[in-house]
Design an enzyme around this catalytic site. Structure first.
Site, short mmCIF file in Angstrom:
data_model
loop_
_atom_site.label_atom_id
_atom_site.label_comp_id
_atom_site.label_asym_id
_atom_site.label_seq_id
_atom_site.Cartn_x
_atom_site.Cartn_y
_atom_site.Cartn_z
N ASP A 38 0.85 -1.18 0.00
CA ASP A 38 0.00 0.00 0.00
C ASP A 38 0.89 1.23 0.00
OD1 ASP A 38 -3.20 0.36 0.71
OD2 ASP A 38 -2.01 2.11 1.23
N TYR A 146 -13.18 5.16 -15.69
CA TYR A 146 -13.17 4.07 -14.72
C TYR A 146 -13.69 2.78 -15.35
CZ TYR A 146 -14.05 1.48 -10.40
OH TYR A 146 -14.06 0.53 -9.42
N LYS A 150 -11.77 -0.89 -15.88
CA LYS A 150 -12.26 -2.15 -15.31
C LYS A 150 -12.65 -3.15 -16.40
CE LYS A 150 -11.59 -1.24 -11.01
NZ LYS A 150 -10.61 -2.02 -10.20
#
Length: 252
Positions: A38, A146, A150
C-alpha cells in the site's frame, strides 16, 4: 471455512483500507499469513505485514513483492486490489488522467502479477484474484474512464487464466457493485446533495443498499482458497443483483 487457509501465504495490494483491508483481515482470520502492499501501510489488521509500494512503480513493486514473499516464506495467493477511481464522461478527463488511471488500475495488476508469478508457480495452491467492477459489464453514467479501466481488468483476468492454467495458477476476479468505501464516501461528500446521491446509488442495486467491503472480501477469499480449486477464469458479481436482475417497480 475457519482455518481453511492454514499454511497459505497471501499478498493483497491496496490492503490498508476499504476492500483490501477487509480482505487482508478475513484472510488472516481464516489462517493465512498475510502481507499487504500500500502507499501507506498503516493501521493494518493484527498480524498482517505491511510493505510500502506504489503499483505504478515497476521497480518498487518488484522489490516489495520480493520482500513480502521473503517475509512470508513464499506466496500462494495474490489479491490485486489496488486501484483508483475517476468520474466523468469521455469529455471530462484529459489524456494525462486517462494514462494515470489505466496505469494504476490495469498496469498495476500487470506489474504485481509479473513479480509474483515466480513465487506462485512454486505453490500447490496458487491463486490470483483481481478486483474488477460492475462497471466492466454495465454502462454506468459519469464513469467512462473508470469503466474502461475495469473492462480491461476483466479481459486481462480471462487472458491470465488461460495463460497460466497449465502452470497450476488460477485467476479470477470479483465484480463489486457500489461499495461503501472511502472513495465512494468522497464522491458522496462532493455531490450537490449527498443524501440524495446516496439514496440513488443504493436504489440502483436490487438489494436496496450499498455493498459492504466485508461482503466483497468474503467473495475474494472464497475464490482464493483451495475450496475453489476448480474455479478459474470466472468473474463473480458481488453487486446486490445489479448485473442480472430486472425488477418491476414497487407499487406505491
Amino acid at each position: 471455512m475457519s482455518g481453511g487457509l492454514d499454511g497459505l501465504r497471501a499478498l493483497v495490494t491496496g490492503g490498508a483500507s476499504g476492500i483490501g483491508r477487509a480482505t487482508a483481515r478475513l484472510l488472516r482470520e481464516h489462517g493465512a499469513e498475510v502481507a499487504v502492499l500500500d502507499l501507506s501501510p498503516s493501521d493494518l489488521p493484527a498480524g498482517v505485514h505491511g510493505f510500502t509500494a506504489d503499483v505504478g512503480d515497476r521497480e518498487g513493486v518488484t522489490g516489495a513483492v520480493t520482500a513480502a514473499a521473503t517475509a512470508l516464506g513464499g506466496l500462494d495467493i495474490l489479491v490485486n486490489n489496488a486501484g483508483i477511481g475517476a468520474a466523468g464522461t469521455v469529455e471530462d478527463n484529459d489524456d494525462d488522467e486517462w494514462r494515470r488511471v489505466l496505469d494504476v488500475n490495469v498496469l498495476g495488476i500487470v506489474r504485481t502479477t509479473r513479480a509474483a508469478l515466480p513465487h506462485l508457480r512454486a505453490s500447490a495452491h496458487a491463486s490470483v484474484v483481481n478486483t474488477c467492477s460492475i462497471a466492466a459489464t454495465a454502462g454506468l453514467p459519469q464513469r467512462a474512464l473508470y469503466s474502461a479501466s475495469k473492462g480491461a481488468v476483466l479481459a486481462l483476468t480471462l487472458a491470465m487464466a488461460a495463460d497460466h492454467v497449465h502452470e497450476g495458477v488460477r485467476v479470477n476476479c470479483v465484480n463489486p457493485g457500489t461499495v461503501d468505501t472511502p472513495w465512494v464516501a468522497r464522491l458522496l461528500d462532493a455531490a450537490d446533495d449527498p443524501a440524495a446521491e446516496h439514496a440513488a446509488l443504493s436504489a440502483r442495486q436490487p438489494i436496496g443498499r450499498l455493498v459492504t467491503a466485508d461482503e466483497v472480501a468474503a467473495a475474494i477469499v472464497h475464490l482464493a482458497g483451495p475450496q475453489s480449486s476448480a474455479v478459474t477464469g470466472t468473474a463473480l458479481p458481488v453487486d446486490g443483483g445489479m448485473a442480472s436482475l430486472r425488477l418491476r417497480p414497487r407499487a406505491r
